[in-house]
Design an enzyme around this catalytic site. Structure first.
Site, PDB file in Angstrom:
ATOM      1  N   GLY A   1      23.454   7.980 -32.281  1.00 62.77           N
ATOM      2  CA  GLY A   1      24.643   7.241 -31.937  1.00 62.77           C
ATOM      3  C   GLY A   1      25.741   7.473 -32.800  1.00 62.77           C
ATOM      4  O   GLY A   1      26.954   7.669 -32.061  1.00 62.77           O
TER       5      GLY A   1
ATOM      6  N   THR B   1      16.593   4.221 -26.452  1.00 63.99           N
ATOM      7  CA  THR B   1      17.458   3.539 -25.835  1.00 63.99           C
ATOM      8  C   THR B   1      17.328   3.424 -24.409  1.00 63.99           C
ATOM      9  O   THR B   1      16.925   4.427 -23.912  1.00 63.99           O
ATOM     10  CB  THR B   1      19.020   4.135 -26.266  1.00 63.99           C
TER      11      THR B   1
ATOM     12  N   ARG C   1      23.517  -1.683 -39.954  1.00 63.36           N
ATOM     13  CA  ARG C   1      23.854  -0.551 -38.935  1.00 63.36           C
ATOM     14  C   ARG C   1      23.898  -0.912 -37.536  1.00 63.36           C
ATOM     15  O   ARG C   1      23.012  -1.236 -36.884  1.00 63.36           O
ATOM     16  CB  ARG C   1      23.098   0.731 -39.207  1.00 63.36           C
ATOM     17  N   VAL C   2      25.135  -0.479 -37.012  1.00 63.00           N
ATOM     18  CA  VAL C   2      25.305  -0.576 -35.732  1.00 63.00           C
ATOM     19  C   VAL C   2      25.820   0.630 -34.922  1.00 63.00           C
ATOM     20  O   VAL C   2      26.511   1.445 -35.461  1.00 63.00           O
ATOM     21  CB  VAL C   2      26.392  -1.630 -35.258  1.00 63.00           C
ATOM     22  N   GLY C   3      24.884   1.044 -33.991  1.00 63.74           N
ATOM     23  CA  GLY C   3      25.076   2.386 -33.542  1.00 63.74           C
ATOM     24  C   GLY C   3      26.291   2.500 -32.123  1.00 63.74           C
ATOM     25  O   GLY C   3      27.093   1.700 -32.270  1.00 63.74           O
ATOM     26  N   ASP C   4      25.870   3.555 -31.371  1.00 66.54           N
ATOM     27  CA  ASP C   4      26.946   3.477 -30.085  1.00 66.54           C
ATOM     28  C   ASP C   4      26.862   2.545 -29.209  1.00 66.54           C
ATOM     29  O   ASP C   4      27.628   2.628 -28.405  1.00 66.54           O
ATOM     30  CB  ASP C   4      26.898   5.066 -29.739  1.00 66.54           C
TER      31      ASP C   4
ATOM     32  N   THR D   1      21.972   8.379 -24.726  1.00 67.93           N
ATOM     33  CA  THR D   1      20.809   8.042 -25.825  1.00 67.93           C
ATOM     34  C   THR D   1      20.877   9.158 -26.865  1.00 67.93           C
ATOM     35  O   THR D   1      21.485  10.217 -26.456  1.00 67.93           O
ATOM     36  CB  THR D   1      19.448   7.833 -25.002  1.00 67.93           C
ATOM     37  N   GLY D   2      20.391   8.616 -27.828  1.00 68.45           N
ATOM     38  CA  GLY D   2      20.281   9.797 -28.948  1.00 68.45           C
ATOM     39  C   GLY D   2      20.960   9.349 -30.259  1.00 68.45           C
ATOM     40  O   GLY D   2      21.258   8.073 -30.248  1.00 68.45           O
TER      41      GLY D   2
HETATM   42  N1  ASP Z   1      21.822   5.734 -29.349  1.00 74.42           N
HETATM   43  C1  ASP Z   1      20.726   4.765 -30.306  1.00 74.42           C
HETATM   44  C2  ASP Z   1      21.694   4.417 -31.595  1.00 74.42           C
HETATM   45  O1  ASP Z   1      22.110   5.371 -32.144  1.00 74.42           O
HETATM   46  C3  ASP Z   1      19.613   5.262 -30.534  1.00 74.42           C
HETATM   47  C4  ASP Z   1      18.857   6.323 -29.683  1.00 74.42           C
HETATM   48  O2  ASP Z   1      19.318   6.395 -28.578  1.00 74.42           O
HETATM   49  O3  ASP Z   1      17.808   6.672 -30.052  1.00 74.42           O
HETATM   50  O4  ASP Z   1      21.552   3.341 -31.995  1.00 74.42           O
END
Ligand code: ASP
Length: 347
Positions: free
Chosen positions: A253, A199, A227-230, A250-251
């Site tokens: 979500g 991200t 699916r919707v993340g953070d 990032t990471g």
């Molecule tokens: N944060 C993002 C999500 O969960 C993915 C990512 O950062 O790798 O959609």
């Protein structure tokens, strides 16, 4: 505390300013921030490790006088349009159906406005669409088909976001899902991308201390459709308070959403923490909220999460559950990688 204003002084100053009509009346009704940073700020752009070019661009633009949100979005657009970056925009890895669904959000400190899009298909630069939601609507988030129609109405082109490489990654994943699927295994030795994450969160402050943040992503690869993340969630994927600072992540979500990490990190800075400490404190809260199924037998989380932050003065920092790098550019210092603080060593 030479360049800070205590809460009591702030309240006094607010009352005087209100009497003079200098501040909007609503400031009277909300709790005042504990720490206000004043004085000149050092222009900074801080972002995740895939964003050397974006921080460079964003800083260049703010130094030329661009608005901080325009600079942040023009920065991340570079990666969104780059077919080789498979974590955002064009070339981002698709969901389990092979469809690229993009999420993005942004906040503009000076106007206290936010915009976001979720599960947006066919548009290469969701950060720009989020900015249009911020700028032209009375809403904050548009999703799916509606978000796409909104983008098309502004002249964005509906395009295939899969590149030959990202399609091949998806086909390889699909054919190796498990012993009971209906696909024949891809031969051993075929390169397989194992649920990568990625991200961009980019936060900017200019010399006047005005801040903005943007986060953009193709989300977790092979996610369930819809699916919707953070990233598009204001307060989770990114957050800006023009009195304090900006932060994002990032990471994984889902783990960030549970702690409203962008907002929480800014709140930690409001209470006087350095950006790095604020990120670390948010990670501690994340661990507290992590269910056992996501913890390994060695006591380390089975996922990764990293926060990035900058305060109004231009101090910056980042911290991850595991070692990572971040990209930063500040006035007089060209874009470079730095190491994040971290909680656990990788095994
Ligand atoms: N944060 C993002 C999500 O969960 C993915 C990512 O950062 O790798 O959609």
């Amino acid at each position: 505390m030479t360049d800070t204003l205590s809460r009591r002084n702030f309240l006094g100053a607010s009352a005087a300013a209100l009497a003079a009509g200098a501040l909007p009346a609503r400031l009277d009704a909300i709790e005042a921030p504990a720490v206000i940073l004043r004085g000149a700020s050092r222009p900074v752009a801080i972002s995740s490790a895939n964003s050397l070019a974006p921080v460079s661009k964003a800083l260049e633009l703010v130094l030329q006088g661009s608005d901080t949100l325009d600079a942040a979005v023009d920065g991340v657009k570079i990666q969104e349009l780059d077919p080789k970056d498979n974590s955002v925009g064009y070339g981002g890895l698709p969901n389990e159906d092979g469809v690229v669904q993009l999420d993005a959000s942004c906040m503009h400190g000076p106007t206290r406005r936010a915009g976001a899009v979720g599960a947006l298909e066919g548009i290469k630069t969701p950060s720009e669409v989020a900015k249009l939601v911020l700028k032209y609507t009375n809403h904050i988030m548009l999703v799916g088909e509606g978000a796409k129609r909104f983008a098309l109405s502004y002249g964005f082109k509906d395009e295939d976001l899969l590149t030959p490489e990202s399609r091949q990654h998806w086909l390889t994943w699909r054919a190796n899902r498990g012993p009971n699927d209906d696909w024949l295994d891809v031969p051993k030795g075929t390169e397989m991308v194992v649920r990568p994450t990625g991200t961009i969160n980019l936060n900017v402050v200019n010399a006047a201390g005005d801040l903005s943040s943007v986060t953009t992503t193709s989300g977790l690869a092979w996610k369930i459709s819809g699916r919707v993340g953070d990233s598009p969630i204001v307060g989770a994927g990114q957050y800006t308070d023009n009195d304090v600072g900006a932060a994002g992540s990032t990471g994984r979500g889902e783990s960030n959403i549970m702690v409203c990490g962008g907002f929480l990190t800014v709140e930690h800075m409001r209470r006087g923490m350095s950006p790095t400490d604020a990120c670390m404190e948010t990670l501690k809260r994340t661990l507290h909220m992590t269910p056992d199924r996501l913890m390994g037998p060695d006591g380390r989380p089975k996922f990764d999460l990293t926060f990035y932050a900058v305060n109004k003065k231009g101090e910056f920092g980042a911290a991850g559950l595991f070692p990572a790098r971040y990209a930063v550019a500040s006035e007089g210092n060209p874009a470079a990688f730095k190491d994040c603080a971290y909680m656990f060593k990788r095994s």
